[in-house]
Design an enzyme around this catalytic site. Structure first.
Site, PDB file in Angstrom:
ATOM      1  N   ASN A  30      -0.822   3.562   6.562  1.00 25.16           N
ATOM      2  CA  ASN A  30      -1.711   2.457   6.893  1.00 25.16           C
ATOM      3  C   ASN A  30      -1.041   1.398   7.766  1.00 25.16           C
ATOM      4  OD1 ASN A  30      -4.266   2.989   5.413  1.00 25.16           O
ATOM      5  ND2 ASN A  30      -2.884   3.076   3.665  1.00 25.16           N
ATOM      6  N   ASN A  38       2.403   2.045   9.406  1.00 27.68           N
ATOM      7  CA  ASN A  38       3.222   2.682  10.428  1.00 27.68           C
ATOM      8  C   ASN A  38       2.957   4.175  10.510  1.00 27.68           C
ATOM      9  OD1 ASN A  38       5.142   0.447  11.277  1.00 27.68           O
ATOM     10  ND2 ASN A  38       5.535   0.464   9.077  1.00 27.68           N
ATOM     11  N   GLY A  75      -3.139  11.298  -2.021  1.00 31.50           N
ATOM     12  CA  GLY A  75      -2.731  11.281  -0.627  1.00 31.50           C
ATOM     13  C   GLY A  75      -1.671  12.333  -0.348  1.00 31.50           C
ATOM     14  N   ASP A  81       0.801  12.097   1.529  1.00 34.26           N
ATOM     15  CA  ASP A  81       2.135  11.492   1.541  1.00 34.26           C
ATOM     16  C   ASP A  81       2.748  11.479   0.145  1.00 34.26           C
ATOM     17  OD1 ASP A  81       0.120   9.688   0.783  1.00 34.26           O
ATOM     18  OD2 ASP A  81       1.254   7.941   1.461  1.00 34.26           O
ATOM     19  N   ASP A 121       7.850   4.625  -4.028  1.00 36.42           N
ATOM     20  CA  ASP A 121       7.733   4.511  -2.571  1.00 36.42           C
ATOM     21  C   ASP A 121       7.301   3.096  -2.206  1.00 36.42           C
ATOM     22  OD1 ASP A 121       7.204   4.774   0.147  1.00 36.42           O
ATOM     23  OD2 ASP A 121       6.433   6.804  -0.059  1.00 36.42           O
ATOM     24  N   THR A 171       3.209   0.242   2.394  1.00 34.79           N
ATOM     25  CA  THR A 171       2.069  -0.671   2.387  1.00 34.79           C
ATOM     26  C   THR A 171       1.575  -0.866   0.961  1.00 34.79           C
ATOM     27  OG1 THR A 171       1.426   0.127   4.574  1.00 34.79           O
ATOM     28  CG2 THR A 171      -0.234  -1.076   3.325  1.00 34.79           C
ATOM     29  N   THR A 207       7.691 -24.314  -1.049  1.00 32.40           N
ATOM     30  CA  THR A 207       6.616 -23.328  -1.017  1.00 32.40           C
ATOM     31  C   THR A 207       7.117 -21.939  -0.663  1.00 32.40           C
ATOM     32  OG1 THR A 207       5.056 -25.054  -0.378  1.00 32.40           O
ATOM     33  CG2 THR A 207       4.375 -22.764  -0.014  1.00 32.40           C
TER      34      THR A 207
END
Length: 248
Positions: A9, A11, A101, A103, A123, A126, A177
């Site tokens: 998603n 790369n 998936g 992957d 893993d 994303t 922050t």
């Protein structure tokens, strides 16, 4: 030479394998201008290289046909696209082939083929995924937002900051922050990963071989002792192994 392609998603990761080792690995971003970058990337890395075989794992359907066509035109061979029909030939059973998936199947296979024992691949991509292999079966997968995904979501919706560096602060207490978000997310993910490993092993009543992979697998330094290995090319290797299992 074998070319392994992992379309994610965020790369697209490419890897060249000479039969013994990965000789070249590179990536491009999966975004609107990726099609423009793709031709340049392939020319840069593949010109003068004889590629005999190609396999693709993809979780981004709209980009799959683009990559497949570009590679076919450039290399004059038809890439093999991994899908549910690929899994019957594997030495591990995929219990839900239509709901996982490719992957993650690749991660599981690469880990199992290397260690031949119950294992789990963490893993850091994303999404942060935990893929569990036990009794020669992919028992299941746990999925959480990835580090960058969580960081961007909080920075965008809550504080309107630019992207915050993925740097683990020394203190778990934030003093402004930026450090507060870094501490909350990064130290929070340390606890998430540690607890997830603990609870999965407890539920299975077994000790698993733990392999970390993904582009962010080295960011959380305190987790290094949790992993038996950090192997950045696990998914690419799994894609190669799935292809080899189905080659005939």
């Amino acid at each position: 030479m074998f070319l392994s392609v992992d379309i994610g998603n965020t790369n697209v990761v490419f890897g060249l394998h000479n039969g013994t080792e990965w000789t070249r690995v590179w990536r491009i971003a999966t975004k609107d201008e990726a099609q423009e970058l793709l031709a340049h990337s392939l020319d840069k890395h593949l010109d003068g290289v004889t590629v005999n075989e190609v396999a693709i794992s993809s979780v981004v359907p709209f980009f799959t046909h683009v990559i497949k066509r570009k590679l076919s035109d450039k290399l004059k061979i038809t890439p093999y696209l991994i899908g549910p029909d690929s899994y019957d030939a594997l030495p591990i059973e995929v219990l839900h082939p239509d709901n996982i998936g490719s992957d993650l199947v690749a991660d599981a296979l690469a880990a199992y083929e290397k260690y031949h024992e119950d294992c789990m691949v963490v893993d850091f991509g994303t999404a942060l995924t935990f893929t569990i292999v036990a009794d020669k079966k992919i028992k299941g997968v746990n999925i959480a937002p990835g580090l960058k995904t969580a960081m961007k979501a909080l920075a965008t919706s809550a504080v309107r900051l630019n992207e915050i560096p993925l740097e683990l602060p020394e203190s778990v207490i934030g003093f402004d922050t930026t450090s507060a978000i870094q501490s909350g997310i990064l130290w929070g993910y340390v606890g998430l990963v540690e607890k997830m490993i603990e609870r999965i092993e407890k539920e299975l009543n077994t000790k698993l071989k733990i392999i970390a992979t993904g582009g962010l697998s080295k960011v959380l330094e305190p987790l290094q002792d949790q992993f038996d290995a950090i192997e950045p090319h696990t998914t690419l290797e799994g894609v190669r192994l799935i292809y080899l299992a189905n080659k005939n």
